[in-house]
Scaffold this active site. Structure first.
Site, PDB file in Angstrom:
ATOM      1  N   THR A 149      62.274  21.258  23.315  1.00 39.46           N
ATOM      2  CA  THR A 149      63.446  21.659  24.344  1.00 39.46           C
ATOM      3  C   THR A 149      64.496  21.740  23.316  1.00 39.46           C
ATOM      4  O   THR A 149      64.789  22.502  22.972  1.00 39.46           O
ATOM      5  CB  THR A 149      63.335  20.394  25.301  1.00 39.46           C
ATOM      6  OG1 THR A 149      63.671  19.183  24.584  1.00 39.46           O
ATOM      7  CG2 THR A 149      62.547  20.420  26.143  1.00 39.46           C
ATOM      8  N   LYS A 176      57.508  15.923  20.362  1.00 40.45           N
ATOM      9  CA  LYS A 176      58.601  16.635  20.729  1.00 40.45           C
ATOM     10  C   LYS A 176      59.569  15.512  20.892  1.00 40.45           C
ATOM     11  O   LYS A 176      59.058  14.424  21.667  1.00 40.45           O
ATOM     12  CB  LYS A 176      58.419  17.636  21.493  1.00 40.45           C
ATOM     13  CG  LYS A 176      58.376  17.456  23.088  1.00 40.45           C
ATOM     14  CD  LYS A 176      59.237  16.840  23.920  1.00 40.45           C
ATOM     15  CE  LYS A 176      60.586  17.889  23.860  1.00 40.45           C
ATOM     16  NZ  LYS A 176      61.735  17.113  24.458  1.00 40.45           N
ATOM     17  N   THR A 187      63.231  13.479  26.361  1.00 43.09           N
ATOM     18  CA  THR A 187      61.838  13.129  26.385  1.00 43.09           C
ATOM     19  C   THR A 187      61.104  13.203  25.122  1.00 43.09           C
ATOM     20  O   THR A 187      61.263  14.131  24.497  1.00 43.09           O
ATOM     21  CB  THR A 187      61.101  13.727  27.648  1.00 43.09           C
ATOM     22  OG1 THR A 187      61.818  13.516  28.882  1.00 43.09           O
ATOM     23  CG2 THR A 187      59.696  13.405  27.728  1.00 43.09           C
ATOM     24  N   GLU A 267      69.345  15.024  18.575  1.00 36.61           N
ATOM     25  CA  GLU A 267      70.408  15.904  19.017  1.00 36.61           C
ATOM     26  C   GLU A 267      71.971  15.602  18.363  1.00 36.61           C
ATOM     27  O   GLU A 267      72.156  14.404  18.285  1.00 36.61           O
ATOM     28  CB  GLU A 267      70.691  15.674  20.813  1.00 36.61           C
ATOM     29  CG  GLU A 267      69.249  16.235  21.334  1.00 36.61           C
ATOM     30  CD  GLU A 267      69.585  16.060  23.012  1.00 36.61           C
ATOM     31  OE1 GLU A 267      70.288  14.933  23.209  1.00 36.61           O
ATOM     32  OE2 GLU A 267      69.083  16.572  23.590  1.00 36.61           O
ATOM     33  N   ASN A 386      75.210  17.562  24.849  1.00 38.19           N
ATOM     34  CA  ASN A 386      74.867  16.605  26.064  1.00 38.19           C
ATOM     35  C   ASN A 386      75.881  16.879  27.041  1.00 38.19           C
ATOM     36  O   ASN A 386      75.718  16.428  28.127  1.00 38.19           O
ATOM     37  CB  ASN A 386      74.731  15.428  25.584  1.00 38.19           C
ATOM     38  CG  ASN A 386      73.397  15.129  25.149  1.00 38.19           C
ATOM     39  OD1 ASN A 386      72.424  15.456  25.726  1.00 38.19           O
ATOM     40  ND2 ASN A 386      73.380  14.881  23.716  1.00 38.19           N
TER      41      ASN A 386
END
Lengths: 391, 391
Positions: A149, A176, A187, A267, A386
């Protein structure tokens, strides 16, 4: 190779059109051709569990799996009974094309919470995936890539034990996610395969031990996904029975490499941070303290700024549930001792944090407990990623 | 007016030269001229406590204070026995100029952890402050301003009960900080004064009740300072005995106004967020759930981006220690119901989050427990402020 490195496994990754944007593949299938179908699973501890987690927990009671189907483009979490029905239909579709029962098929999903999946496209995608199943490296990479993702690279790992196939066995896996087993909303989905001969109890015990020391000690943002899943599938096709300790060790190595891959691709990451607490009353206390430091926004922003602000580290562990006696507290950053007996020592400018790797070592001086938690810094890119769109 | 609004108090704020940069005042003094010197205090729960906290906790055992001296420019935390000596000397200096005992003087400090204070300049500053003590509005504002760090405005509040001075009493206070009572590293310091006649036990009980419902329910970044301090001083000079309930109520109002002031001026704030959890098993569970949502980085970044991402809210409360049954979970953002029975309802685009105020309401449907926690968003400015320089 990852999931197809052990004998007895095929994989596929295809584009089913589940993602809101783009041309990226979004559906993966991993199939265990046996002869055995031993399986174990570890799932999110979030009380709000996605439909695929509820489903997979249920089928894992049988401790065997023929296949795992994974999708990006939607978490299928907070989607009510209809969402659970979608997961059920997905498993039935996979069972249908493989000629097994739905109860032998685990399902994993990742993406936005609260939206139904486009089930028609998903079911068509299962047909496509089944048609491209293969046991080579390309197939494993296609599967590992299809479930990404906000990840920027695929994460795969392989370890051999002995000399496979005749006198050894292999463990391989892909992962992942930008976070950790319990914590992370970006996730984490992991599929690990092996051709070692292991019984269900050994597989389960080994998986719990391996995740406890790896994925469970990765904490990117303290958030816990509704969908986190780690699955282990054994085909037993090496014909070599694995010693439980050796199996746990090799499995832990694979999980460790995958966990470090998740950390490096988290991230907004600009720094990879390893927080180690020693001298705690016990290992549990050490883990509580290390996790508190790893989650502290003020510590994470300071490290983003390459600032060896040990006072924030001392404050973070002091505020945790771990027992802390300031008189025996020391803090070392990138190998430079900055704080002893809760007071400054040395020159903080000697701790050079300009590189991408940072080690934080806190000695509580209260016992023998020890734990390490991996995290990342809190950067502008994290905020951007985010806040700019729904994930 | 704040701390000088009640009769019997004088205050001062001066520049002692304690800050690394700038010409801003950095030393405040608040003096209780009596006739009574009743006092109560609430302190950080961090196990790593700054020297002024250790000192003030000790002197507060006597439940009386003649004065409070506060400084910015250094937290005097993690400074060892020498740092404690600095605090002790500061209290002795204040006692000297006021003609009282050091045991009647509380000390509060804020700034960087781990650095010694320039004690010579600090002691000279006490002389200057004592020379400018006054009971007017300007003196209160000077004191309220001298202790600011990353704050951008001073926070003051006053409430009257009855018709002071003859038939009533007054409560006034100031606060600095970008965080909360237990949690916040951007230290919170609060001084509240009153001329009501209250005994020490009433003062203590009222202060604990007031902080529990106000400062303790403000959570900016989940971090807990080494220095947080809230002090209440009563001069009794109105001569009017306060009813305990009325006193707690008025004190809570003053603390509430100051807490909301801290929230509005928190580091990097672009949104003021009130998280309310209802329907919890009990109030404690509601508070645990509300705090988990208020601390969640993914919730806070989504709200910074004006995104009503209720899935992250459901995941955050689901991952908390509060009991959550997804079947009875609902989420309302800015008055728009977005999630019911843990599934989407309505149109999420109807929740307009473009303004600076956001309300998040989560109904767990499991009981009568209820709590509200105030927080802010996680913005680029927060990251900038906490990574660009040491605080």
């Amino acid at each position: 190779m990852s999931v197809t490195a052990p004998q007895g496994f095929r994989a596929a990754g295809v584009r089913a059109g589940l993602r809101a944007h783009g041309e990226r593949p979004d559906l993966a299938l991993v199939v265990n051709d046996g002869p055995e179908q031993v399986a174990a699973g570890v799932f999110t501890r979030n009380q709000v569990k996605a439909a695929p987690v509820l489903w997979s927990q249920q089928v894992l009671r049988e401790q065997r799996l023929r296949a795992v189907v994974l999708n990006a483009g939607g978490a299928n979490a907070c989607t009510g009974p209809d969402g659970f029905g979608d997961t059920h239909r997905t498993a039935e579709k996979v069972a249908d094309v493989l000629g097994c029962g739905a109860i032998e098929v685990a399902v994993c999903s990742t993406g936005l919470i609260g939206e139904r999946l486009p089930i028609g496209r998903l079911l068509s995608g299962v047909d496509d995936a089944a048609g491209t199943l293969a046991d080579g490296e390309d197939a494993a990479t296609a599967a590992a890539t299809a479930v990404l993702t906000t990840d920027t690279v695929d994460k795969q790992a392989v370890r051999h034990h002995g000399t496979p196939p005749a006198t050894g066995w292999t463990v391989g896996g892909f992962a992942k996610g930008a976070g950790m087993m319990a914590p992370s909303l970006a996730t984490m989905l992991v599929v690990v395969t092996t051709d070692a001969v292991v019984d269900a109890a050994t597989a389960d015990t080994a998986l719990r031990a391996a995740t406890a020391m790896t994925f469970d000690r990765l904490d990117i943002d303290g958030s816990t996904s509704t969908n986190d899943t780690v699955l282990l599938l054994s085909s037993g096709s090496s014909g070599v029975e694995a010693d439980a300790d050796a199996f746990t060790e090799v499995l832990t190595e694979v999980c460790d490499e995958l966990a470090k891959g998740l950390q490096a691709d988290a991230e907004g990451v600009t720094k990879r941070i390893a927080v180690t607490v020693t001298g705690a009353r016990d290992d549990r206390d050490a883990l509580v303290g290390a996790r508190a430091i790893a989650r502290d926004s003020l510590v994470k922003t300071a490290l983003f700024g390459s600032d060896p602000n040990w006072g924030r580290i001392a404050a973070a562990v002091g505020a945790s549930e771990a027992f802390v006696d300031p008189q025996t507290l020391s803090v070392t950053v990138n190998g430079v001792l900055l704080c002893e007996a809760a007071a400054a020592v040395g020159d903080r400018s000697k701790a050079d944090l300009s590189g991408p790797e940072i080690t934080v070592e806190v000695d509580l001086g209260a016992g023998e407990g020890r734990a390490t938690v991996l995290t990342t810094d809190l950067s502008h890119a994290y905020v951007e990623e985010n806040s700019a769109y729904s994930t």
